[in-house]
Design a protein around this motif. Structure first.
Motif, PDB file in Angstrom:
ATOM      1  N   ASP A  48       0.668  -1.139  -0.089  1.00 14.13           N
ATOM      2  CA  ASP A  48       0.013   0.144   0.113  1.00 14.13           C
ATOM      3  C   ASP A  48       0.773   1.273   0.056  1.00 14.13           C
ATOM      4  OD1 ASP A  48      -2.354  -1.608  -0.108  1.00 14.13           O
ATOM      5  OD2 ASP A  48      -2.530  -1.653   2.184  1.00 14.13           O
ATOM      6  N   THR A  49       2.187   1.264   0.234  1.00 16.86           N
ATOM      7  CA  THR A  49       3.008   2.392   0.078  1.00 16.86           C
ATOM      8  C   THR A  49       3.672   2.260  -1.258  1.00 16.86           C
ATOM      9  OG1 THR A  49       5.082   1.300   0.989  1.00 16.86           O
ATOM     10  CG2 THR A  49       3.554   1.810   2.720  1.00 16.86           C
ATOM     11  N   GLY A  50       3.297   1.728  -2.134  1.00 21.99           N
ATOM     12  CA  GLY A  50       4.027   1.491  -3.517  1.00 21.99           C
ATOM     13  C   GLY A  50       5.153   0.850  -3.521  1.00 21.99           C
ATOM     14  N   LYS A  51       5.642  -0.022  -2.607  1.00 18.91           N
ATOM     15  CA  LYS A  51       6.664  -0.806  -2.455  1.00 18.91           C
ATOM     16  C   LYS A  51       6.651  -1.964  -3.598  1.00 18.91           C
ATOM     17  CE  LYS A  51       9.916  -3.459   0.165  1.00 18.91           C
ATOM     18  NZ  LYS A  51      10.256  -3.945   1.655  1.00 18.91           N
ATOM     19  N   PRO A  52       7.749  -2.286  -4.325  1.00 21.67           N
ATOM     20  CA  PRO A  52       7.371  -3.545  -5.114  1.00 21.67           C
ATOM     21  C   PRO A  52       7.548  -4.715  -4.471  1.00 21.67           C
ATOM     22  CG  PRO A  52       8.801  -1.989  -6.415  1.00 21.67           C
ATOM     23  CD  PRO A  52       8.586  -1.268  -4.793  1.00 21.67           C
ATOM     24  N   LEU A  53       6.674  -5.739  -4.537  1.00 26.25           N
ATOM     25  CA  LEU A  53       6.814  -7.047  -3.722  1.00 26.25           C
ATOM     26  C   LEU A  53       7.510  -8.183  -4.461  1.00 26.25           C
ATOM     27  CD1 LEU A  53       3.395  -6.828  -1.955  1.00 26.25           C
ATOM     28  CD2 LEU A  53       5.600  -6.000  -1.012  1.00 26.25           C
ATOM     29  N   ILE A  54       7.981  -7.780  -5.753  1.00 30.59           N
ATOM     30  CA  ILE A  54       8.318  -9.026  -6.670  1.00 30.59           C
ATOM     31  C   ILE A  54       9.741  -9.648  -6.380  1.00 30.59           C
ATOM     32  CG2 ILE A  54       9.589  -7.511  -8.416  1.00 30.59           C
ATOM     33  CD1 ILE A  54       7.648  -9.090 -10.630  1.00 30.59           C
ATOM     34  N   ASN A  55      10.528  -8.840  -5.449  1.00 30.79           N
ATOM     35  CA  ASN A  55      11.930  -9.345  -5.238  1.00 30.79           C
ATOM     36  C   ASN A  55      11.603  -9.805  -3.988  1.00 30.79           C
ATOM     37  OD1 ASN A  55      14.523  -9.993  -5.052  1.00 30.79           O
ATOM     38  ND2 ASN A  55      15.144  -7.971  -4.370  1.00 30.79           N
ATOM     39  N   SER A  56      10.994 -10.898  -3.889  1.00 27.19           N
ATOM     40  CA  SER A  56      10.626 -11.531  -2.725  1.00 27.19           C
ATOM     41  C   SER A  56      10.736 -12.985  -2.603  1.00 27.19           C
ATOM     42  CB  SER A  56       9.267 -11.126  -1.882  1.00 27.19           C
ATOM     43  OG  SER A  56       8.212 -11.551  -3.046  1.00 27.19           O
TER      44      SER A  56
END
Length: 250
Positions: A11-19
């Motif tokens: 919700d802060t716009g941080k990408p979650l793809i590098n997880s």
């Protein structure tokens, strides 16, 4: 990769793809290449359809019109007529439920130019084309390009005849499990960055870990260029359209 969904951004716009989930999904994507035709990485959908029509693959993921064109006695070049089935997307078992997701690729749209001499007539024509009866008729056209997407399309006798009843029922249920693609400012850049890094991973130019790290870095740059404040509301709105359907384990 999560229940009910694994989102691309928080919700802060941080990408979650590098997880952990993003790297696992990329690793599975790379592993799937061993089950593809040798040239699949360079194909577009025409080559894919041609290969499937010749019996070159036991299973494929395609546009909803594949049975319309290939399960068709009028298509003499198809070796799979009468041999095609349609299934819900595969899923992953999480907390005793099956999370099954497909993807919605946003379609073409029609607009009226602000420079049009007769904008109202143009609008009324588009309204007529988009009416349930006319749109279904265009969809049912054996050589037509449009695909069904409304409840009225799925129950229309001509559409069900052209696209096949077995397929229409599955497509209707797949829609309920469908995730929208990125459709906010910078969409093309976000998609291109992911695409380039996935291809690099598929060709072994990068590891799954490096591909996702580089994708995250590019997405952060795109967000800064686009304006992070513009993205937050769009990301939130996009999330609201994600499905929550969970299926029982058979």
């Amino acid at each position: 990769m999560a229940s009910p969904n694994q989102f691309l951004f928080d919700d802060t716009g941080k990408p979650l793809i590098n997880s952990e989930q993003g790297i696992a999904a990329t690793s599975e994507y790379i592993a799937s290449l061993s089950h593809h035709s040798p040239d699949a990485i360079s194909w577009g959908w025409p080559e894919q359809y041609g290969n499937f029509a010749k019996g070159g693959a036991a299973m494929t993921c395609a546009f909803s019109n594949l049975p319309k064109f290939l399960d068709n006695a009028g298509n003499k070049d198809s070796a799979v007529t009468g041999k095609i089935g349609s299934m819900l997307p595969p899923g992953r078992e999480i907390d005793g439920k099956l999370v099954s997701r497909s993807v919605l690729w946003l379609n073409l749209s029609a607009s009226v130019s602000s420079q049009a001499k007769n904008p109202e007539a143009c609008y009324l024509f588009l309204q007529w084309l988009g009416s349930s009866r006319i749109y279904a008729w265009m969809t049912a056209n054996p050589g037509g390009y449009f695909d069904p997407f409304r409840l009225s399309d799925f129950s229309d006798p001509l559409v069900r005849q052209t696209y096949h009843a077995y397929h229409m029922d599955v497509v209707r249920e797949t829609v309920a499990r469908t995730v929208p693609t990125i459709n906010y400012p910078g969409a093309t850049a976000f998609h291109n960055a992911l695409d380039e890094n996935l291809v690099a991973a598929l060709t072994k130019a990068k590891t799954a870990e490096q591909a996702m790290a580089d994708t995250e870095a590019e997405w952060k740059k795109i967000a800064r260029r686009t304006g992070e404040e513009k993205l937050l509301e769009a990301i939130k709105t996009n999330k609201e359209a994600w499905p929550t359907v969970l299926d029982p384990i058979a």
